[in-house]
Design a protein around this motif. Structure first.
Motif, PDB file in Angstrom:
ATOM      1  N   SER A  66       1.105  -1.396  -0.003  1.00 14.02           N
ATOM      2  CA  SER A  66       0.297  -0.278  -0.119  1.00 14.02           C
ATOM      3  C   SER A  66       0.594   1.742  -0.387  1.00 14.02           C
ATOM      4  CB  SER A  66      -0.927   0.254   0.882  1.00 14.02           C
ATOM      5  OG  SER A  66      -2.088  -0.886   1.375  1.00 14.02           O
ATOM      6  N   PHE A  67       1.899   1.417   0.799  1.00  8.30           N
ATOM      7  CA  PHE A  67       2.871   2.444   0.847  1.00  8.30           C
ATOM      8  C   PHE A  67       4.162   2.050   0.389  1.00  8.30           C
ATOM      9  CE2 PHE A  67      -0.204   2.437   4.441  1.00  8.30           C
ATOM     10  CZ  PHE A  67      -0.647   3.623   3.913  1.00  8.30           C
ATOM     11  N   GLU A  68       4.568   1.629  -0.868  1.00 10.78           N
ATOM     12  CA  GLU A  68       4.850   1.206  -1.903  1.00 10.78           C
ATOM     13  C   GLU A  68       6.078   2.415  -2.051  1.00 10.78           C
ATOM     14  OE1 GLU A  68       7.456  -1.288  -5.544  1.00 10.78           O
ATOM     15  OE2 GLU A  68       5.065  -1.044  -5.223  1.00 10.78           O
ATOM     16  N   GLN A  69       5.155   4.104  -2.259  1.00 10.49           N
ATOM     17  CA  GLN A  69       5.459   4.962  -3.276  1.00 10.49           C
ATOM     18  C   GLN A  69       6.390   5.682  -1.922  1.00 10.49           C
ATOM     19  OE1 GLN A  69       6.014   4.749  -6.163  1.00 10.49           O
ATOM     20  NE2 GLN A  69       5.714   2.927  -6.162  1.00 10.49           N
ATOM     21  N   GLN A  70       5.755   5.387  -1.040  1.00  9.51           N
ATOM     22  CA  GLN A  70       5.591   6.813  -0.011  1.00  9.51           C
ATOM     23  C   GLN A  70       7.299   6.220   1.313  1.00  9.51           C
ATOM     24  OE1 GLN A  70       2.263   5.624  -0.473  1.00  9.51           O
ATOM     25  NE2 GLN A  70       2.813   7.085  -1.995  1.00  9.51           N
ATOM     26  N   LEU A  71       7.241   5.104   1.765  1.00 12.67           N
ATOM     27  CA  LEU A  71       7.291   4.264   2.797  1.00 12.67           C
ATOM     28  C   LEU A  71       9.210   4.963   3.419  1.00 12.67           C
ATOM     29  CD1 LEU A  71       8.045   2.345   4.742  1.00 12.67           C
ATOM     30  CD2 LEU A  71       8.669   0.611   3.881  1.00 12.67           C
ATOM     31  N   HIS A  72      10.054   4.759   1.626  1.00 10.30           N
ATOM     32  CA  HIS A  72      11.768   5.472   1.983  1.00 10.30           C
ATOM     33  C   HIS A  72      11.410   6.476   2.168  1.00 10.30           C
ATOM     34  CE1 HIS A  72      12.948   1.246   1.674  1.00 10.30           C
ATOM     35  NE2 HIS A  72      12.566   1.369   0.408  1.00 10.30           N
ATOM     36  N   VAL A  73      10.163   7.810   1.370  1.00  6.27           N
ATOM     37  CA  VAL A  73       9.907   9.321   1.049  1.00  6.27           C
ATOM     38  C   VAL A  73       9.921   9.136   2.890  1.00  6.27           C
ATOM     39  CG1 VAL A  73       8.791  11.104   0.785  1.00  6.27           C
ATOM     40  CG2 VAL A  73      10.072   9.497  -1.203  1.00  6.27           C
ATOM     41  N   PHE A  74       9.260   8.358   3.595  1.00  3.79           N
ATOM     42  CA  PHE A  74       8.760   9.112   4.944  1.00  3.79           C
ATOM     43  C   PHE A  74       9.120   9.150   6.110  1.00  3.79           C
ATOM     44  CE2 PHE A  74       3.623   9.031   4.069  1.00  3.79           C
ATOM     45  CZ  PHE A  74       3.563  10.052   2.733  1.00  3.79           C
ATOM     46  N   ALA A  75       9.934   7.654   5.876  1.00  3.90           N
ATOM     47  CA  ALA A  75      11.570   7.449   6.339  1.00  3.90           C
ATOM     48  C   ALA A  75      12.383   7.833   7.410  1.00  3.90           C
ATOM     49  CB  ALA A  75      11.816   5.812   6.059  1.00  3.90           C
ATOM     50  N   ARG A  76      12.267   9.127   5.638  1.00  2.00           N
ATOM     51  CA  ARG A  76      13.635   9.882   6.340  1.00  2.00           C
ATOM     52  C   ARG A  76      13.289  11.269   6.978  1.00  2.00           C
ATOM     53  NH1 ARG A  76      13.410  11.777  -0.200  1.00  2.00           N
ATOM     54  NH2 ARG A  76      14.397   9.999  -1.301  1.00  2.00           N
ATOM     55  N   HIS A  77      11.909  11.486   7.653  1.00  2.94           N
ATOM     56  CA  HIS A  77      11.225  12.524   8.590  1.00  2.94           C
ATOM     57  C   HIS A  77      10.830  11.546   9.418  1.00  2.94           C
ATOM     58  CE1 HIS A  77      12.041  15.395   5.451  1.00  2.94           C
ATOM     59  NE2 HIS A  77      11.349  14.079   4.190  1.00  2.94           N
ATOM     60  N   HIS A  78      10.253  10.214   9.831  1.00  2.00           N
ATOM     61  CA  HIS A  78       9.548   9.466  10.573  1.00  2.00           C
ATOM     62  C   HIS A  78      10.338   8.399  10.987  1.00  2.00           C
ATOM     63  CE1 HIS A  78       6.402  13.021  10.491  1.00  2.00           C
ATOM     64  NE2 HIS A  78       7.143  12.846   9.460  1.00  2.00           N
ATOM     65  N   GLN A  79       9.811   8.127  12.149  1.00  2.00           N
ATOM     66  CA  GLN A  79       9.869   6.362  12.585  1.00  2.00           C
ATOM     67  C   GLN A  79       8.637   5.720  12.226  1.00  2.00           C
ATOM     68  OE1 GLN A  79      10.428   4.702  16.438  1.00  2.00           O
ATOM     69  NE2 GLN A  79      12.661   3.807  15.441  1.00  2.00           N
ATOM     70  N   ILE A  80       8.781   4.807  10.640  1.00  2.00           N
ATOM     71  CA  ILE A  80       7.651   4.270  10.703  1.00  2.00           C
ATOM     72  C   ILE A  80       7.374   2.735  11.447  1.00  2.00           C
ATOM     73  CG2 ILE A  80       6.413   3.203   8.403  1.00  2.00           C
ATOM     74  CD1 ILE A  80       7.228   6.391   8.393  1.00  2.00           C
ATOM     75  N   ILE A  81       6.256   2.628  11.605  1.00  2.00           N
ATOM     76  CA  ILE A  81       6.022   1.533  12.015  1.00  2.00           C
ATOM     77  C   ILE A  81       4.782   1.058  10.950  1.00  2.00           C
ATOM     78  CG2 ILE A  81       4.771   0.103  14.313  1.00  2.00           C
ATOM     79  CD1 ILE A  81       7.087   1.518  14.538  1.00  2.00           C
ATOM     80  N   LEU A  82       4.991  -0.005  10.651  1.00  2.00           N
ATOM     81  CA  LEU A  82       4.465  -0.787   8.925  1.00  2.00           C
ATOM     82  C   LEU A  82       3.479  -1.954   9.875  1.00  2.00           C
ATOM     83  CD1 LEU A  82       3.694  -0.061   6.925  1.00  2.00           C
ATOM     84  CD2 LEU A  82       5.937  -1.294   5.983  1.00  2.00           C
ATOM     85  N   PRO A  83       2.201  -2.704   9.965  1.00  2.00           N
ATOM     86  CA  PRO A  83       2.089  -3.389  10.813  1.00  2.00           C
ATOM     87  C   PRO A  83       1.226  -4.192   9.522  1.00  2.00           C
ATOM     88  CG  PRO A  83       0.212  -2.313  11.706  1.00  2.00           C
ATOM     89  CD  PRO A  83       1.675  -1.171  10.795  1.00  2.00           C
ATOM     90  N   ASP A  84       1.243  -5.088   8.657  1.00  2.00           N
ATOM     91  CA  ASP A  84      -0.108  -6.055   8.104  1.00  2.00           C
ATOM     92  C   ASP A  84      -1.367  -6.927   8.447  1.00  2.00           C
ATOM     93  OD1 ASP A  84       1.742  -5.717   6.334  1.00  2.00           O
ATOM     94  OD2 ASP A  84       2.492  -7.963   5.875  1.00  2.00           O
ATOM     95  N   GLN A  85      -1.974  -6.076   8.498  1.00  2.00           N
ATOM     96  CA  GLN A  85      -3.323  -6.954   9.471  1.00  2.00           C
ATOM     97  C   GLN A  85      -3.502  -8.032   9.345  1.00  2.00           C
ATOM     98  OE1 GLN A  85      -5.070  -5.010  11.877  1.00  2.00           O
ATOM     99  NE2 GLN A  85      -3.975  -3.058  11.138  1.00  2.00           N
ATOM    100  N   VAL A  86      -4.610  -8.591  10.066  1.00  2.00           N
ATOM    101  CA  VAL A  86      -4.683 -10.221  10.291  1.00  2.00           C
ATOM    102  C   VAL A  86      -5.081 -10.851   8.515  1.00  2.00           C
ATOM    103  CG1 VAL A  86      -7.262 -10.072  11.392  1.00  2.00           C
ATOM    104  CG2 VAL A  86      -5.543 -12.448  11.339  1.00  2.00           C
ATOM    105  N   GLY A  87      -4.395 -12.465   8.368  1.00  2.00           N
ATOM    106  CA  GLY A  87      -4.891 -12.589   7.099  1.00  2.00           C
ATOM    107  C   GLY A  87      -4.411 -11.933   5.905  1.00  2.00           C
ATOM    108  N   GLN A  88      -3.777 -11.034   6.159  1.00  2.00           N
ATOM    109  CA  GLN A  88      -3.467  -9.878   4.850  1.00  2.00           C
ATOM    110  C   GLN A  88      -2.071 -10.213   5.540  1.00  2.00           C
ATOM    111  OE1 GLN A  88      -6.039  -6.903   4.616  1.00  2.00           O
ATOM    112  NE2 GLN A  88      -6.956  -8.050   6.327  1.00  2.00           N
ATOM    113  N   GLY A  89      -0.817  -9.502   4.014  1.00  2.00           N
ATOM    114  CA  GLY A  89       0.542  -8.973   4.044  1.00  2.00           C
ATOM    115  C   GLY A  89       1.088 -11.119   4.388  1.00  2.00           C
ATOM    116  N   ARG A  90       1.929 -10.562   5.500  1.00  2.00           N
ATOM    117  CA  ARG A  90       2.858 -11.727   5.863  1.00  2.00           C
ATOM    118  C   ARG A  90       1.657 -11.979   7.299  1.00  2.00           C
ATOM    119  NH1 ARG A  90       9.277 -10.164   4.967  1.00  2.00           N
ATOM    120  NH2 ARG A  90       9.148  -9.420   2.681  1.00  2.00           N
TER     121      ARG A  90
END
Length: 263
Positions: A66-90
Motif C-alpha cells: 500500500s505504501f510502496e511509493q511512500q515508505l522510503h520518503v516518509f522514513a527520512r522524516h519519521h520512524q515508520i511502524i508498518l503492520p500487516d493486519q490479520v490474514g493480509q500481507g505476511r
C-alpha cells in the motif's frame, strides 16, 4: 537474514516472536519482525527515525504494498511502524470473520507492545477506517491523522463497487480471504464502529484525501470531512481509489506537510 536477526531486542527462536520490554520509540531498530498479538502472530516492520508514524494498509494488501511509493520518503522524516493486519500481507489468517474492531484492537496492542504512547497515523482505505476508529476510541494515543479512500458505512461505496462485491454470492461461512473481505466490505463499518456523531468527537487534525474517481462517493467523503471539526480536504483530480500508489508525486508532499505542521 542473520544480520537482521542480530538486531532484534529479544528473539524467541522457535516461533520468531519479538518481545519488547522497556523500549522507547526512539530505540526501535529498523527491521522486519513478528509479534504475538491477542493470541495470534502479527508481522510488522520498522523503518526510519524521528517522530512515530503508523501506516495502515488497504484491505487485501500489506503495508509494504500500500505504501510502496511512500515508505522510503516518509522514513527520512519519521520512524515508520508498518503492520500487516490479520490474514493480509505476511500476517497469518485466524478462524472467523474479519472485523474492523478486532483489527483496531490488534493495532492498539502492537502500539502497547512497542510502548509507543502517541503516534501520527496515515491510513489507506481499510487502514483509514482503522485510523478513524483509533482517533474515536483512543484519542490520547493518536496525533495527526491522514486518511484516503475511506468510508464509514457500506453505503458510502459507489454503486459500481457495490455491484462488483455482490456479483458472486457469498457462502454462509466465508473461509477464503477474498470471501472474508467481501463480507467485511458489504456489512462494515457498522454504525457502532463509525458514524457521523462519533466523527464529530474527533479533536485531532485530520486530512481527508480522495480521488475524484474513487471507490467512495464524493458525497460520502464530504460527509466525513464536514463531520470532523478540524478536518482538511484534498480531492485529487483524475484519480481513482489508488491515491498513494498512483499519485505519490502529489500525495507525498501534501501528507508530509500536513504531518509536520504542529499548529
Amino acid at each position: 537474514m542473520n544480520s537482521v536477526l542480530r538486531r532484534v531486542v529479544i528473539l524467541l527462536p522457535v516461533c520468531l516472536v519479538l518481545a519488547v520490554s522497556n523500549v522507547q520509540a526512539t530505540s526501535l531498530r529498523d527491521g522486519h519482525y513478528w509479534a504475538t498479538i491477542n493470541g495470534h502472530k502479527m508481522y510488522y516492520e520498522v523503518h526510519g527515525h524521528g517522530s512515530s508514524l503508523l501506516l495502515l494498509h488497504g484491505g487485501g494488501s500489506s503495508g509494504a504494498e500500500s505504501f510502496e511509493q511512500q515508505l522510503h520518503v516518509f522514513a527520512r522524516h519519521h520512524q515508520i511502524i508498518l503492520p500487516d493486519q490479520v490474514g493480509q500481507g505476511r500476517t497469518p489468517d485466524v478462524n472467523g470473520a474479519l472485523s474492523y474492531t478486532a483489527m483496531m484492537r490488534d493495532t492498539l496492542a502492537l502500539l502497547n507492545l512497542l510502548q509507543l504512547k502517541k503516534v501520527d497515523v496515515v491510513g489507506f482505505s481499510d487502514g483509514g477506517i482503522l485510523a478513524l476508529m483509533l482517533a474515536v476510541n483512543h484519542p490520547q494515543r493518536i496525533g495527526r491523522v491522514v486518511v484516503s479512500g475511506v468510508n464509514i458505512a457500506p453505503e458510502g461505496l459507489t454503486a459500481d463497487t457495490l455491484q462488483d462485491l455482490r456479483a458472486i454470492p457469498l457462502p454462509d461461512e466465508p473461509r477464503t480471504l477474498d470471501e472474508k473481505l467481501r463480507q467485511l466490505w458489504l456489512h462494515a463499518p457498522t454504525s457502532k464502529e463509525l458514524n457521523l456523531e462519533l466523527l464529530s468527537r474527533i479533536n485531532h487534525p485530520v486530512l481527508v484525501i480522495s480521488g475524484d474517481r474513487d471507490a467512495i462517493t464524493l458525497e460520502h467523503t464530504l460527509q466525513i470531512y464536514r463531520a470532523i471539526p478540524h478536518a482538511e480536504l484534498c480531492i485529487l483530480p483524475g484519480t481513482d481509489h489508488g491515491t498513494f500508489t498512483g499519485r505519490p508525486d502529489w500525495v507525498n508532499p501534501i501528507t508530509l506537510s500536513f504531518l509536520d505542521r504542529r499548529n
